[in-house]
Scaffold this motif. Structure first.
Motif, PDB file in Angstrom:
ATOM      1  N   TYR A  34       0.836  -1.200   0.000  1.00  0.00           N
ATOM      2  CA  TYR A  34       0.000   0.000   0.000  1.00  0.00           C
ATOM      3  C   TYR A  34       0.878   1.260   0.000  1.00  0.00           C
ATOM      4  CZ  TYR A  34      -3.007   3.734   1.673  1.00  0.00           C
ATOM      5  OH  TYR A  34      -3.667   4.928   1.802  1.00  0.00           O
ATOM      6  N   ASN A  35       1.813   1.354   0.945  1.00  0.00           N
ATOM      7  CA  ASN A  35       2.628   2.562   1.077  1.00  0.00           C
ATOM      8  C   ASN A  35       3.591   2.778  -0.078  1.00  0.00           C
ATOM      9  OD1 ASN A  35       1.566   3.469   3.533  1.00  0.00           O
ATOM     10  ND2 ASN A  35       2.893   2.107   4.689  1.00  0.00           N
ATOM     11  N   LYS A  36       4.289   1.737  -0.479  1.00  0.00           N
ATOM     12  CA  LYS A  36       5.348   1.887  -1.467  1.00  0.00           C
ATOM     13  C   LYS A  36       4.868   1.814  -2.908  1.00  0.00           C
ATOM     14  CE  LYS A  36       9.278   0.423   1.267  1.00  0.00           C
ATOM     15  NZ  LYS A  36      10.152   1.555   1.083  1.00  0.00           N
ATOM     16  N   PHE A  37       3.677   1.259  -3.126  1.00  0.00           N
ATOM     17  CA  PHE A  37       3.255   1.086  -4.511  1.00  0.00           C
ATOM     18  C   PHE A  37       1.872   1.684  -4.792  1.00  0.00           C
ATOM     19  CE2 PHE A  37       1.676  -1.584  -8.101  1.00  0.00           C
ATOM     20  CZ  PHE A  37       2.583  -1.140  -9.052  1.00  0.00           C
ATOM     21  N   ILE A  38       0.829   1.143  -4.199  1.00  0.00           N
ATOM     22  CA  ILE A  38      -0.534   1.576  -4.528  1.00  0.00           C
ATOM     23  C   ILE A  38      -0.763   3.044  -4.158  1.00  0.00           C
ATOM     24  CG2 ILE A  38      -3.002   1.143  -4.199  1.00  0.00           C
ATOM     25  CD1 ILE A  38      -1.620  -1.213  -5.568  1.00  0.00           C
ATOM     26  N   ASN A  39      -0.523   3.408  -2.910  1.00  0.00           N
ATOM     27  CA  ASN A  39      -0.715   4.803  -2.504  1.00  0.00           C
ATOM     28  C   ASN A  39       0.326   5.721  -3.138  1.00  0.00           C
ATOM     29  OD1 ASN A  39      -2.285   6.747  -1.040  1.00  0.00           O
ATOM     30  ND2 ASN A  39      -0.549   6.938   0.361  1.00  0.00           N
ATOM     31  N   ALA A  40       1.512   5.184  -3.411  1.00  0.00           N
ATOM     32  CA  ALA A  40       2.549   5.986  -4.080  1.00  0.00           C
ATOM     33  C   ALA A  40       2.079   6.379  -5.488  1.00  0.00           C
ATOM     34  CB  ALA A  40       3.858   5.219  -4.134  1.00  0.00           C
ATOM     35  N   TRP A  41       1.377   5.480  -6.178  1.00  0.00           N
ATOM     36  CA  TRP A  41       0.829   5.826  -7.495  1.00  0.00           C
ATOM     37  C   TRP A  41      -0.299   6.847  -7.360  1.00  0.00           C
ATOM     38  CZ3 TRP A  41       2.270   5.939 -12.252  1.00  0.00           C
ATOM     39  CH2 TRP A  41       3.314   5.124 -12.677  1.00  0.00           C
ATOM     40  N   ARG A  42      -1.112   6.724  -6.333  1.00  0.00           N
ATOM     41  CA  ARG A  42      -2.157   7.725  -6.096  1.00  0.00           C
ATOM     42  C   ARG A  42      -1.522   9.094  -5.855  1.00  0.00           C
ATOM     43  NH1 ARG A  42      -4.162   9.951  -1.561  1.00  0.00           N
ATOM     44  NH2 ARG A  42      -6.240  10.820  -1.658  1.00  0.00           N
ATOM     45  N   THR A  43      -0.466   9.117  -5.057  1.00  0.00           N
ATOM     46  CA  THR A  43       0.239  10.368  -4.779  1.00  0.00           C
ATOM     47  C   THR A  43       0.855  10.934  -6.059  1.00  0.00           C
ATOM     48  OG1 THR A  43       0.661   9.666  -2.519  1.00  0.00           O
ATOM     49  CG2 THR A  43       2.059  11.424  -3.385  1.00  0.00           C
ATOM     50  N   THR A  75       4.425  -2.385 -12.065  1.00  0.00           N
ATOM     51  CA  THR A  75       4.208  -3.735 -11.541  1.00  0.00           C
ATOM     52  C   THR A  75       4.895  -3.889 -10.195  1.00  0.00           C
ATOM     53  OG1 THR A  75       4.131  -4.626 -13.787  1.00  0.00           O
ATOM     54  CG2 THR A  75       4.536  -6.212 -12.020  1.00  0.00           C
ATOM     55  N   TYR A  76       4.236  -4.581  -9.284  1.00  0.00           N
ATOM     56  CA  TYR A  76       4.810  -4.893  -7.974  1.00  0.00           C
ATOM     57  C   TYR A  76       4.637  -6.383  -7.735  1.00  0.00           C
ATOM     58  CZ  TYR A  76       6.162  -4.181  -3.109  1.00  0.00           C
ATOM     59  OH  TYR A  76       6.822  -4.214  -1.907  1.00  0.00           O
ATOM     60  N   ARG A  77       5.700  -7.073  -7.383  1.00  0.00           N
ATOM     61  CA  ARG A  77       5.639  -8.516  -7.108  1.00  0.00           C
ATOM     62  C   ARG A  77       5.233  -8.706  -5.654  1.00  0.00           C
ATOM     63  NH1 ARG A  77       8.581 -12.741  -9.691  1.00  0.00           N
ATOM     64  NH2 ARG A  77       7.373 -11.953 -11.408  1.00  0.00           N
ATOM     65  N   TYR A  78       4.075  -9.359  -5.450  1.00  0.00           N
ATOM     66  CA  TYR A  78       3.526  -9.589  -4.127  1.00  0.00           C
ATOM     67  C   TYR A  78       3.561 -11.075  -3.810  1.00  0.00           C
ATOM     68  CZ  TYR A  78       0.029 -10.001  -0.411  1.00  0.00           C
ATOM     69  OH  TYR A  78      -0.624 -10.304   0.756  1.00  0.00           O
ATOM     70  N   SER A  79       4.017 -11.423  -2.622  1.00  0.00           N
ATOM     71  CA  SER A  79       3.991 -12.808  -2.145  1.00  0.00           C
ATOM     72  C   SER A  79       2.822 -12.968  -1.194  1.00  0.00           C
ATOM     73  CB  SER A  79       5.287 -13.154  -1.402  1.00  0.00           C
ATOM     74  OG  SER A  79       6.380 -13.072  -2.267  1.00  0.00           O
ATOM     75  N   ASP A  80       1.901 -13.876  -1.536  1.00  0.00           N
ATOM     76  CA  ASP A  80       0.706 -14.041  -0.712  1.00  0.00           C
ATOM     77  C   ASP A  80       0.983 -14.908   0.515  1.00  0.00           C
ATOM     78  OD1 ASP A  80       0.371 -16.826  -1.364  1.00  0.00           O
ATOM     79  OD2 ASP A  80      -0.741 -16.283  -3.164  1.00  0.00           O
ATOM     80  N   SER A  81      -0.038 -15.122   1.323  1.00  0.00           N
ATOM     81  CA  SER A  81       0.099 -15.854   2.583  1.00  0.00           C
ATOM     82  C   SER A  81       0.466 -17.319   2.392  1.00  0.00           C
ATOM     83  CB  SER A  81      -1.203 -15.760   3.384  1.00  0.00           C
ATOM     84  OG  SER A  81      -2.269 -16.316   2.629  1.00  0.00           O
ATOM     85  N   GLU A  82       0.305 -17.824   1.184  1.00  0.00           N
ATOM     86  CA  GLU A  82       0.662 -19.212   0.898  1.00  0.00           C
ATOM     87  C   GLU A  82       1.970 -19.318   0.116  1.00  0.00           C
ATOM     88  OE1 GLU A  82      -2.714 -21.120  -0.922  1.00  0.00           O
ATOM     89  OE2 GLU A  82      -4.007 -20.656   0.776  1.00  0.00           O
ATOM     90  N   GLY A  83       2.659 -18.190  -0.075  1.00  0.00           N
ATOM     91  CA  GLY A  83       3.929 -18.174  -0.779  1.00  0.00           C
ATOM     92  C   GLY A  83       3.820 -17.994  -2.278  1.00  0.00           C
ATOM     93  N   GLY A  84       2.601 -17.852  -2.793  1.00  0.00           N
ATOM     94  CA  GLY A  84       2.411 -17.633  -4.232  1.00  0.00           C
ATOM     95  C   GLY A  84       2.818 -16.228  -4.637  1.00  0.00           C
ATOM     96  N   GLN A  85       3.255 -16.093  -5.877  1.00  0.00           N
ATOM     97  CA  GLN A  85       3.695 -14.805  -6.405  1.00  0.00           C
ATOM     98  C   GLN A  85       2.610 -14.194  -7.292  1.00  0.00           C
ATOM     99  OE1 GLN A  85       6.889 -13.385  -5.629  1.00  0.00           O
ATOM    100  NE2 GLN A  85       6.658 -14.996  -4.108  1.00  0.00           N
ATOM    101  N   HIS A  86       2.411 -12.894  -7.155  1.00  0.00           N
ATOM    102  CA  HIS A  86       1.424 -12.174  -7.958  1.00  0.00           C
ATOM    103  C   HIS A  86       2.077 -10.910  -8.496  1.00  0.00           C
ATOM    104  CE1 HIS A  86      -1.863 -14.600  -6.203  1.00  0.00           C
ATOM    105  NE2 HIS A  86      -1.094 -14.573  -5.132  1.00  0.00           N
ATOM    106  N   ASP A  87       1.991 -10.700  -9.798  1.00  0.00           N
ATOM    107  CA  ASP A  87       2.475  -9.462 -10.398  1.00  0.00           C
ATOM    108  C   ASP A  87       1.308  -8.476 -10.441  1.00  0.00           C
ATOM    109  OD1 ASP A  87       5.083 -10.277 -10.735  1.00  0.00           O
ATOM    110  OD2 ASP A  87       4.760 -11.027 -12.762  1.00  0.00           O
TER     111      ASP A  87
END
Length: 162
Positions: free
Chosen positions: A4-13, A74-86
């Protein structure tokens, strides 16, 4: 919170800073007040050779948000099960609500619910400024809530102020 801070809200800003600096909407390639850019390069660099010309973040002296992927949108996110999401962003115009939106694609439900709680105070994907849509949706009609499987990907949109 990091995404949220480094990517999503940073794009809003960045969107708000671009507007503050230029009086124009970031991603508005037609210069009609409606965001419509699906190209990350256009958001970053603009296209001053286009008719009409439009500007990106760098062409007005702004730095794109930091990311952990090779693409600024794009931001690479690791979910709670270790899966990767771009998780990717772009800006578009929601004809239903008549608002410009920050579109977030490939966002897992667990991340969408967390950001929705930060933005709207509750994880309700059908109401507020942060909404859930079916994966890959471009109609932006909030017909779905956050799914029950935390790692399933959906599309989300954050309503911009203008």
């Amino acid at each position: 919170k990091k995404v949220y801070n480094k990517f999503i809200n940073a794009w809003r800003t960045s969107y708000l800073s671009f507007y503050d600096r230029t009086g124009k909407i970031l991603g508005d390639e037609n210069l009609d007040g409606q965001a419509n850019s699906t190209s990350c390069d256009h958001l970053i660099n603009g296209d001053t050779t286009a008719t009409p010309p439009y500007y990106g973040l760098k062409s007005v002296g702004l730095t794109p948000p930091t990311t952990n992927a090779g693409n600024d949108c794009t931001y690479r996110y690791s979910d709670s099960e270790g899966g990767q999401h771009d998780v990717t962003i772009t800006f578009d115009y929601n004809t239903n609500d008549k608002t410009n939106i920050l579109v977030i694609n490939n966002i897992p439900n667990e991340l969408g619910m967390a950001i929705d709680s930060i933005v709207d105070g509750e994880a309700d994907g059908k109401n507020g400024d942060f909404l859930a849509y079916a994966a890959g949706s471009t109609t932006y009609t909030p017909t779905v809530d956050w799914g029950t499987t935390p790692t399933d990907e959906v599309t989300a949109a954050w309503k911009m102020e203008f």
